[in-house]
Design an enzyme around this catalytic site. Structure first.
Site, PDB file in Angstrom:
ATOM      1  N   CYS A  65      16.485  43.711 -55.343  1.00  0.00           N
ATOM      2  CA  CYS A  65      16.194  44.942 -54.858  1.00  0.00           C
ATOM      3  C   CYS A  65      16.512  45.960 -55.778  1.00  0.00           C
ATOM      4  O   CYS A  65      17.393  46.017 -56.179  1.00  0.00           O
ATOM      5  CB  CYS A  65      16.522  45.088 -53.447  1.00  0.00           C
ATOM      6  SG  CYS A  65      15.604  46.583 -52.686  1.00  0.00           S
ATOM      7  N   CYS A  69      20.466  50.852 -50.756  1.00  0.00           N
ATOM      8  CA  CYS A  69      20.926  50.884 -49.400  1.00  0.00           C
ATOM      9  C   CYS A  69      22.457  50.355 -49.277  1.00  0.00           C
ATOM     10  O   CYS A  69      22.452  49.107 -49.563  1.00  0.00           O
ATOM     11  CB  CYS A  69      19.942  50.390 -48.503  1.00  0.00           C
ATOM     12  SG  CYS A  69      18.228  50.760 -48.543  1.00  0.00           S
ATOM     13  N   CYS A  72      22.994  46.914 -47.152  1.00  0.00           N
ATOM     14  CA  CYS A  72      22.082  45.658 -47.677  1.00  0.00           C
ATOM     15  C   CYS A  72      22.893  44.744 -48.724  1.00  0.00           C
ATOM     16  O   CYS A  72      23.267  45.296 -49.803  1.00  0.00           O
ATOM     17  CB  CYS A  72      20.592  46.116 -48.045  1.00  0.00           C
ATOM     18  SG  CYS A  72      19.517  44.878 -48.086  1.00  0.00           S
ATOM     19  N   CYS A 109       7.740  37.568 -38.542  1.00  0.00           N
ATOM     20  CA  CYS A 109       8.132  38.720 -39.061  1.00  0.00           C
ATOM     21  C   CYS A 109       7.996  38.276 -40.815  1.00  0.00           C
ATOM     22  O   CYS A 109       8.977  37.647 -40.941  1.00  0.00           O
ATOM     23  CB  CYS A 109       9.154  39.322 -38.697  1.00  0.00           C
ATOM     24  SG  CYS A 109       9.285  39.528 -37.090  1.00  0.00           S
ATOM     25  N   CYS A 142       3.855  40.379 -38.198  1.00  0.00           N
ATOM     26  CA  CYS A 142       4.515  41.826 -38.575  1.00  0.00           C
ATOM     27  C   CYS A 142       4.787  41.506 -40.095  1.00  0.00           C
ATOM     28  O   CYS A 142       5.405  40.725 -40.508  1.00  0.00           O
ATOM     29  CB  CYS A 142       5.337  42.169 -37.791  1.00  0.00           C
ATOM     30  SG  CYS A 142       6.305  43.660 -38.136  1.00  0.00           S
ATOM     31  N   CYS A 202       6.759  49.428 -35.578  1.00  0.00           N
ATOM     32  CA  CYS A 202       8.077  49.062 -35.290  1.00  0.00           C
ATOM     33  C   CYS A 202       9.134  49.892 -36.044  1.00  0.00           C
ATOM     34  O   CYS A 202       9.140  49.710 -37.432  1.00  0.00           O
ATOM     35  CB  CYS A 202       8.250  47.453 -35.383  1.00  0.00           C
ATOM     36  SG  CYS A 202       9.860  46.983 -35.263  1.00  0.00           S
ATOM     37  N   ARG A 272      14.466  45.234 -29.214  1.00  0.00           N
ATOM     38  CA  ARG A 272      14.839  44.096 -29.765  1.00  0.00           C
ATOM     39  C   ARG A 272      16.173  44.054 -30.290  1.00  0.00           C
ATOM     40  O   ARG A 272      16.629  44.558 -30.891  1.00  0.00           O
ATOM     41  CB  ARG A 272      13.953  43.869 -31.002  1.00  0.00           C
ATOM     42  CG  ARG A 272      14.251  42.472 -31.474  1.00  0.00           C
ATOM     43  CD  ARG A 272      13.033  41.983 -32.323  1.00  0.00           C
ATOM     44  NE  ARG A 272      11.570  42.073 -31.947  1.00  0.00           N
ATOM     45  CZ  ARG A 272      10.649  42.681 -32.110  1.00  0.00           C
ATOM     46  NH1 ARG A 272      10.700  43.131 -33.481  1.00  0.00           N
ATOM     47  NH2 ARG A 272       9.622  42.455 -31.604  1.00  0.00           N
TER      48      ARG A 272
END
Length: 434
Positions: A65, A69, A72, A109, A142, A202, A272
């Protein structure tokens, strides 16, 4: 306690608590913890009974990526020893999804690391959605692909996606200290794009990154204003090789207070229990079911979760039941309002409805990479696989005196031994652990 009686009354009426009341929940003592759980549990049961929705995560593209962040393990510059692979083929993703559905998951997901999808990526994910729906007609799908460009949410919905996940993660005032390659406003924009396209929105948070109580309340109130159908609550998994590797700020008791606060602020929304529950709640996980009405089954994106069989046993032992495919997750007033028009009120607002529950998303248990924003994340369902190399076998309860036993953990101490990199499931040759 007058505070809890007031919060229960407001939750049953879908009335927004004051910020002072929300902060007071986080400030309650451990001696008051069971009272807090019982109070929030009344609100949870009012809108969701004793049902628990199961979700299954498929990591379509892992690592690599370009975003930074701090939480992460897939971030730019991460030294975490995670799985790294490019896009799964639609048939492979569909096979992984089928394992989750076989384990009882109602929603799949689909998560991909990265800042956001290209139009070619949207085409690829659209084919994957179709492949999953062809094999599992009733399953909800999702997508969690990062920051969306104009028109991409509409294309995903046309392809059959039911929901889109993109977490806010933390308060606007502290967001810049967590990520520099995109902004809090970028995340808000993507959630709004998903909502406007008719996808079930979400969006959630990550707790345990060193934030204050005020930051937690800020992000939950911001989420209520955005009015997602689902609010995943992730607890930071401090991965070695990331900037937040030493941030062990949570106890099981604090994690439960955070979940209770979210339930009071968003009483009729799918809350969740997402990444990090095994690491931080540990043996108190069953109590969290009195607060959250949805969990992930099995593994997370880049870390191992509790075995799916143990998840199902925990739900049954705690007196709850798995939500069936034919059951609508959200209360009638929210799903009906969502069918009529986009809501303009916020989680649980008496006038603002929403649609079918959305999803969570994220990195190794939190919210995904850069744009990923992420599905609280897991991967479950299917037959249990052998433990990967390097993971010690659990010590049997009746182990002999000469066999090794785990060292006792001091009260309140971090359980760093519970952080394990995922080595199975999607993108590997090993079956998932659920």
């Amino acid at each position: 306690m007058d505070l809890l009686n007031t919060l229960v009354d407001k939750g049953l009426r879908r009335e927004l608590p004051t910020r002072e009341e929300a902060l007071a929940v986080l400030a309650t003592s451990d001696d008051e913890l069971l009272d807090v759980v019982a109070a929030a549990g009344k609100v949870r049961r009012q809108w969701f009974g004793r049902r628990v929705k199961l979700n299954y995560l498929v990591n379509l593209k892992s690592g690599l990526c370009p975003e930074d962040c701090s939480y992460c393990s897939q971030r730019l510059g991460s030294k975490a020893e995670i799985l790294k692979y490019t896009w799964l083929k639609p048939e492979d993703a569909s096979k992984a999804a089928a394992a989750g559905v076989a384990g009882g998951a109602k929603r799949v997901c689909l998560v991909a690391s990265g800042r956001g999808p290209t139009d070619r990526d949207v085409d690829r994910v659209s084919k994957t959605i179709q492949a999953i729906k062809d094999g599992n007609e009733d399953v909800e799908v999702c997508a969690c692909l990062g920051l969306l460009s104009d028109g991409q949410a509409e294309r995903l919905r046309s392809a059959g996606a039911d929901a889109y996940n993109h977490n806010l993660n933390t308060s606007e005032s502290t967001y810049g200290a967590i990520t520099s390659t995109h902004t809090y406003a970028d995340r808000v924009d993507t959630v709004q794009k998903a909502h406007a396209a008719g996808l079930s929105a979400c969006s959630g948070l990550i707790a345990g990154m060193g934030e204050s109580d005020e930051d937690l309340v800020d992000v939950v109130y911001a989420l209520r204003e955005l009015d997602p159908d689902s609010v995943p609550v992730n607890f930071l998994i401090p991965f070695e090789g990331t900037p937040l590797a030493k941030e062990w700020n949570l106890t099981p008791q604090r994690a439960l207070r955070i979940l209770a606060m979210v339930r009071f602020v968003c009483p009729d929304v799918e809350v969740r229990l997402a990444g990090g529950r095994e690491v931080h709640l540990r043996s108190l996980q069953p109590l969290a079911l009195h607060l959250a009405n949805s969990i992930f089954l099995g593994d997370y994106l880049t870390s191992e979760g509790q075995a799916g069989k143990a998840d199902l046993e925990m739900i049954a032992d705690a007196g709850f039941e798995v939500e069936g495919a034919g059951t609508t997750t959200l209360p009638r007033h929210r799903s009906t309002a969502h069918d009529e028009a986009p809501a303009a009120g916020g989680c649980g607002s008496s006038g603002g409805g929403c649609g079918p529950a959305a999803d969570t998303g994220a990195d190794a248990g939190h919210s995904g990479c850069g744009g990923c924003g992420g599905c609280g994340s897991s991967g479950g369902g299917g037959v249990c696989a052998p433990e990967p190399a390097g993971v010690p076998e659990p010590v049997a309860a009746n182990a002999g005196a000469d066999e090794p036993r785990p060292a006792p953990v001091p009260a309140g101490a971090a359980r760093t031994d519970l952080v394990a990199v995922r080595r199975r499931g999607a993108g590997t040759d090993l079956a998932p652990n659920a």
